[in-house]
Scaffold this active site. Structure first.
Site: not given
Ligand code: IPM
Ligand code: MG
Length: 371
Positions: A259, A199, A231, A255, A145
Site C-alpha cells: 500500500d 524483522k 521498519d 500487505d 494471516y
C-alpha cells in the site's frame, strides 16, 4: 486459437463498475488476438451474502474450480451488518478462503509511476530519482494471516476477566523457499536485485526468513540480494524509492509495504495484482485483483479508476494464459491513454496542462479505443 474459462467475481463497492471496464477491454482483446475468453460472472462478498447467504457461495466456488483463472473485483464493506461474525465476513470468508483454497501463495504487485503522473506522486521530484518501478512479491498464504492458534479468548488477569487476542506468525522453510524462488525468478527478468524484508532483530520468523533467503540466493548468483528490516524498508521507500527493484516480503509486511509503495505510484487505483499458485501442466491458476479495495465512498458514481482492474486482466492474460503480446498491448494502451491526458479524479490535478477529468466509463472507452 487460445481459449480460456474465467470466473468473473466483481464483488462489492466499486467492484462492479471497474470490472465492467475490464470486461470491455477483454472483449476487444478477443477480436484483436483471436482468442476466446469465456467469462462467467458470479456473486462474491456482500453480493454473495445477499444472493445466497454466504460471502463465497458454493456455486461461486464451484465455478472457480472449473475455471482457468479468477478475475476478482473487491470485497468488504466495513459498515455493513455488524451482527455478521468476523469469520463470515467477506474479507476472511471469501478472499482469504479463495487464496487458501487454491494455494495462491505468490502475490505479485507491480508498482510503476508513469512519467506523466510524476505530479500525482507525493514525493518531491528530486526524491523520485530515476523513477518508481518496484515489484512487491508478497507471500500470501502463511504468516500472521493464517497461523494457528488464531482466536480471542477470556482469561483471568490480576483477579479480573479480560479478553485476549492471539494471532500466530509461523513460516516453514519450504514456504519461504517457494516465495523466494518467485522473487529471484522475477528479478532475473527485471533489474536483477532482490531486497528481502524481515524483522530478524526481534522475530524468530525473521531470523529463519533471512537464513533461508540467503541460502537460496546462492542459486541466483546473477541477482543481487540485500536484506532490510521492515521498519527501515518503510522509511527507505519514502526516502529513496528508486533503489528498489523486487521487494520480497512475508504476508503482513507485504500487505503494508505494498500500500505504501502504491501511494508512490500516484494512486491505489493504478495497482494491479496477481495471486498465483503452483504451475501444473504449463498452466498457472491465478486470482487477479486490483489492490485498492471497495472504496464505498465513491461506489456507483462512475468516479472510480478502473486502471488497476484493467491491468489485473492484463496480468491474467500473461500469467494464466501465456498471452504476453495481448497483456503488453493492454499495458501500452493504458500508458497511451494516460499520456493523452485522460484522468479519473484520483490522478487528476487542475495544475496539469492538457489533461481532463473523466469518469470510469470514459477512461475505459479511451483505453479500448487506444487498443
Ligand atoms: C490486500 C487487502 C486484503 C489483505 C484484505 C482485504 C483482507 O488489504 O489484498 O492487500 O489484507 O490481504
Ligand atoms: Mg492490503
Amino acid at each position: 486459437m487460445t481459449s480460456g474459462d474465467i470466473a468473473v467475481l466483481s464483488g462489492d463497492g466499486i467492484g462492479p463498475e471497474v470490472m465492467r471496464e475490464a470486461v470491455k477491454i477483454l472483449r476487444v482483446i478477443e477480436k484483436k488476438f483471436s482468442v476466446a475468453l469465456r467469462l462467467t460472472e458470479a456473486p462474491v462478498g456482500w453480493a454473495g451474502i445477499d444472493a445466497a447467504g454466504r460471502a463465497l457461495p458454493e456455486a461461486t466456488l464451484a465455478l472457480c474450480k472449473k475455471s482457468h483463472a479468477i478475475l476478482f473485483g473487491s470485497v468488504g464493506l466495513p459498515d455493513r451488518d455488524p451482527t455478521i461474525p468476523k469469520e463470515e465476513r467477506p474479507e476472511r470468508a471469501a478472499l482469504l478462503r479463495l487464496r487458501k483454497e487454491f494455494g495462491l501463495f505468490a502475490n505479485l504487485r507491480p508498482v510503476k509511476l508513469p512519467r506523466e503522473l510524476a505530479r500525482a506522486c507525493p514525493l518531491r521530484p528530486e526524491r523520485q530519482g530515476g523513477g518508481v518501478d518496484i515489484l512487491v512479491v508478497r507471500e500470501l498464504t502463511g504468516g500472521l494471516y493464517f497461523g494457528q492458534p488464531k482466536k480471542t479468548e477470556e482469561i483471568t488477569c490480576d483477579g479480573r476477566r479480560v479478553r485476549r487476542a492471539i494471532d500466530t506468525m509461523v513460516y516453514s522453510t519450504p514456504e519461504i523457499e517457494r516465495i523466494a524462488h518467485v522473487a529471484f525468478g522475477a528479478a532475473r527478468l527485471r533489474r536483477k536485485k532482490v531486497t528481502s524484508i524481515d524483522k530478524a532483530n526481534v522475530l524468530e520468523n525473521g531470523v529463519l526468513w533471512r537464513e533461508v533467503v540467503t541460502a537460496l540466493g546462492k542459486q541466483y548468483a546473477d541477482v543481487a540480494l540485500e536484506h532490510l528490516f521492515v521498519d527501515n524498508a518503510a522509511m527507505q521507500l519514502i526516502l529513496k524509492p528508486a533503489q528498489f527493484d523486487v521487494m520480497l516480503c512475508e504476508n503482513m509486511f507485504g500487505d503494508i509495504l505494498s500500500d505504501e509503495a502504491a501511494a508512490l505510484a500516484g494512486s491505489l487505483g493504478l495497482l494491479p495484482s496477481a495471486s498465483l499458485g503452483a504451475t501444473s501442466r504449463e498452466r498457472t491458476f491465478g486470482l487477479y485483483e486490483p489492490a485498492g479495495g471497495t472504496a464505498p465512498d465513491i461506489a456507483g458514481k462512475n468516479l472510480a479508476n478502473p486502471i488497476a482492474q484493467i491491468l489485473s486482466a492484463a496480468l491474467m492474460l500473461r500469467y494464466s494464459f501465456g498471452l504476453d503480446a495481448a497483456a503488453a498491448a493492454i499495458e501500452e494502451a493504458v500508458a497511451r491513454t494516460i499520456a493523452a491526458g485522460f484522468r479519473t479524479g484520483d490522478i487528476f490535478s487542475s495544475k496539469e496542462a492538457n489533461t481532463r477529468q473523466v469518469g470510469s466509463r470514459e477512461i475505459g472507452d479511451a483505453i479500448a479505443a487506444a487498443l
